[in-house]
Design a protein around this motif. Structure first.
Motif, PDB file in Angstrom:
ATOM      1  N   THR A 108     -24.074  -4.794 -70.330  1.00  0.00           N
ATOM      2  CA  THR A 108     -25.398  -5.331 -69.966  1.00  0.00           C
ATOM      3  C   THR A 108     -26.461  -4.915 -70.973  1.00  0.00           C
ATOM      4  O   THR A 108     -27.349  -5.714 -71.327  1.00  0.00           O
ATOM      5  N   GLY A 109     -26.378  -3.657 -71.448  1.00  0.00           N
ATOM      6  CA  GLY A 109     -27.361  -3.207 -72.436  1.00  0.00           C
ATOM      7  C   GLY A 109     -27.271  -3.968 -73.740  1.00  0.00           C
ATOM      8  O   GLY A 109     -28.288  -4.290 -74.365  1.00  0.00           O
ATOM      9  N   PHE A 110     -26.025  -4.284 -74.155  1.00  0.00           N
ATOM     10  CA  PHE A 110     -25.859  -5.026 -75.414  1.00  0.00           C
ATOM     11  C   PHE A 110     -26.519  -6.400 -75.315  1.00  0.00           C
ATOM     12  O   PHE A 110     -27.279  -6.787 -76.220  1.00  0.00           O
ATOM     13  N   PHE A 111     -26.246  -7.136 -74.250  1.00  0.00           N
ATOM     14  CA  PHE A 111     -26.832  -8.469 -74.133  1.00  0.00           C
ATOM     15  C   PHE A 111     -28.346  -8.403 -73.962  1.00  0.00           C
ATOM     16  O   PHE A 111     -29.077  -9.258 -74.483  1.00  0.00           O
ATOM     17  N   LEU A 112     -28.808  -7.382 -73.243  1.00  0.00           N
ATOM     18  CA  LEU A 112     -30.250  -7.261 -73.050  1.00  0.00           C
ATOM     19  C   LEU A 112     -30.943  -6.990 -74.386  1.00  0.00           C
ATOM     20  O   LEU A 112     -31.956  -7.631 -74.715  1.00  0.00           O
ATOM     21  N   VAL A 113     -30.410  -6.065 -75.171  1.00  0.00           N
ATOM     22  CA  VAL A 113     -31.022  -5.748 -76.460  1.00  0.00           C
ATOM     23  C   VAL A 113     -30.830  -6.893 -77.447  1.00  0.00           C
ATOM     24  O   VAL A 113     -31.730  -7.226 -78.234  1.00  0.00           O
ATOM     25  N   PHE A 114     -29.648  -7.510 -77.405  1.00  0.00           N
ATOM     26  CA  PHE A 114     -29.371  -8.599 -78.354  1.00  0.00           C
ATOM     27  C   PHE A 114     -30.313  -9.771 -78.129  1.00  0.00           C
ATOM     28  O   PHE A 114     -30.815 -10.372 -79.088  1.00  0.00           O
ATOM     29  N   VAL A 115     -30.554 -10.091 -76.854  1.00  0.00           N
ATOM     30  CA  VAL A 115     -31.387 -11.262 -76.555  1.00  0.00           C
ATOM     31  C   VAL A 115     -32.871 -10.907 -76.574  1.00  0.00           C
ATOM     32  O   VAL A 115     -33.668 -11.481 -77.338  1.00  0.00           O
ATOM     33  N   ALA A 116     -33.246  -9.938 -75.708  1.00  0.00           N
ATOM     34  CA  ALA A 116     -34.668  -9.602 -75.601  1.00  0.00           C
ATOM     35  C   ALA A 116     -35.144  -8.810 -76.810  1.00  0.00           C
ATOM     36  O   ALA A 116     -36.293  -8.971 -77.257  1.00  0.00           O
TER      37      ALA A 116
END
Length: 406
Positions: free
Chosen positions: A27-35
């Motif tokens: 979840t952290g990877f997608f959150l940082v990657f997108v946002a």
């Protein structure tokens, strides 16, 4: 992830930490990657980037705190084996995460993002949903997906992508998060079952020990009382016989002490052969004409576990004859026919005795016939008894095959 004080073995602890890191990293990877990519975009106004960075940090920290709380039930929270544990949702972290996700998603949507803006909110909703039971959990996820679709449709972004992509992000995020945490829930439930099985095994062993101790003490004390009464009656008429009976009482007391110690040490094992031999002498000493019909070869055909169970039945039947009847005659018949062993003990003089004295009432204490019937039933046999006029009969049947010691 800190090691919090929950009762678990090393394997479950490693699985818990591995699951936590897997969910957090994904979840952290997608959150940082997108946002994060949006926050670092130089085309976005500085104030929006600073505000978005703060909102991103609040969302990420809140998600980590919620996951930690979700996977670490408090010691006083019951953990039923029939359903995953339900942990109380931390309101403070949920509000902080929701506020951060709303601010970050709103900024991304206001600056022209047509679908990725729903990811921060989807992460918070997905983690918060894991605190709920299945029905409200999927209700929350479905409502969030519909709300994301409606907000996207009203944002002015091109359709149908603006109405389809946000709910898809919510559903995919929720499915991924729940799937990873489902493995943890299953492992936790299996561990609860294992611990429960261990506790039941300990309690069953305590009940078995209490039953064996009751059998030994009750039987020996009954015979000691009988022989002491006989010695008292013979004290004046036949002192030599009275002395012999008292020597027998002393021997029986020593045997009772030895048997009790053996039970405590786990060495003693009641056998049918020994109990039939003991019943012969005890009933004769009580002035009861006891007739035994036993083939030694038949006794040896039954495995050790079966001889132990039938030995308990023989002991209980003998004690009942001495304690609850005015018997003059008793009969013991044991035989093995085919694959079935049958022990039948009958006596007269039971006409004026209530049937519950023989243990056929639910409230009969100790290791009476009803308790022994349950033990034989669990071994594939049966124990029945009947009271007809002044006769009482106990019949035990057991498969004559190898069985697990009970």
């Amino acid at each position: 992830m800190p090691d919090l004080p929950i009762d678990e073995d090393a394997g479950l602890g490693r699985f818990r930490r591995g699951t936590w890191w897997s969910v957090t990293a994904t979840t952290g990877f997608f959150l940082v990657f997108v946002a994060g990519a949006w926050v670092l975009d130089p085309a976005v106004a500085l104030w929006a980037r600073v505000t978005g960075a703060a909102a991103l940090a609040a969302t990420g920290l809140s998600g980590m705190a919620l996951l930690t709380r979700r996977m670490t039930p408090s010691p006083d929270t019951p953990s039923p084996v029939s359903a995953p544990s339900v942990v109380r949702l931390p309101v403070g972290w949920t509000v902080a995460g929701g506020a951060g996700a709303a601010v970050l998603g709103g900024l991304m949507l206001a600056h022209g993002d047509d679908g990725r803006w729903s990811l921060p909110a989807a992460l918070v909703v997905s983690i918060a949903a894991t605190f709920l039971r299945p029905a409200p959990r999927w209700g929350l996820i479905g409502a969030s997906a519909l709300a994301a679709s409606g907000v996207g449709a009203l944002s002015g972004a091109p359709l149908p992508g603006a109405a389809v992509l946000p709910p898809a992000v919510v559903l995919v995020t929720a499915w991924t998060t729940l799937a990873m945490l489902w493995g943890w829930d299953v492992a936790k439930r299996l561990n609860d079952v294992r611990r429960l099985a261990a506790e039941l095994a300990v309690k069953e062993e305590r009940l078995r020990f209490a039953a064996d101790l009751h059998d030994i003490q009750g039987h020996h004390l009954q015979v000691i009382a009988l022989k002491s009464e006989l010695a008292a009656r013979l004290a004046e008429a036949d002192p030599a016989r009275a002395a012999a009976e008292m020597h027998e009482v002393r021997r029986l007391a020593a045997d009772a002490l030895s048997d009790t110690r053996a039970v405590v040490q786990g060495y003693r094992r009641t056998t049918l052969d020994a109990e039939i031999a003991n019943a012969t002498g005890v009933l004769a000493a009580a002035g009861i004409d006891a007739r035994m019909s036993v083939e030694p070869a038949d006794a040896r055909r039954l495995p050790e576990a079966g001889r132990h169970l039938l030995g308990l039945v023989m002991r209980e039947a003998t004690t009942n004859v001495l304690r609850h009847s005015r018997a003059r005659h008793a009969e013991v018949d044991y035989r093995v026919t085919g694959d079935l062993a049958r022990l039948r003990v009958t006596n007269d003089g039971a006409g004026d005795q209530p049937s519950d004295q023989h243990g056929d009432q639910p409230g009969a204490g100790g290791t009476g016939l009803r308790t022994l019937a349950e033990r034989l039933a669990s071994a594939g046999g049966e124990l029945t008894w009947e009271h007809d006029d002044d006769r009482f009969a106990v019949v035990a049947r057991l498969p004559a095959r190898s069985a697990e010691d009970r």
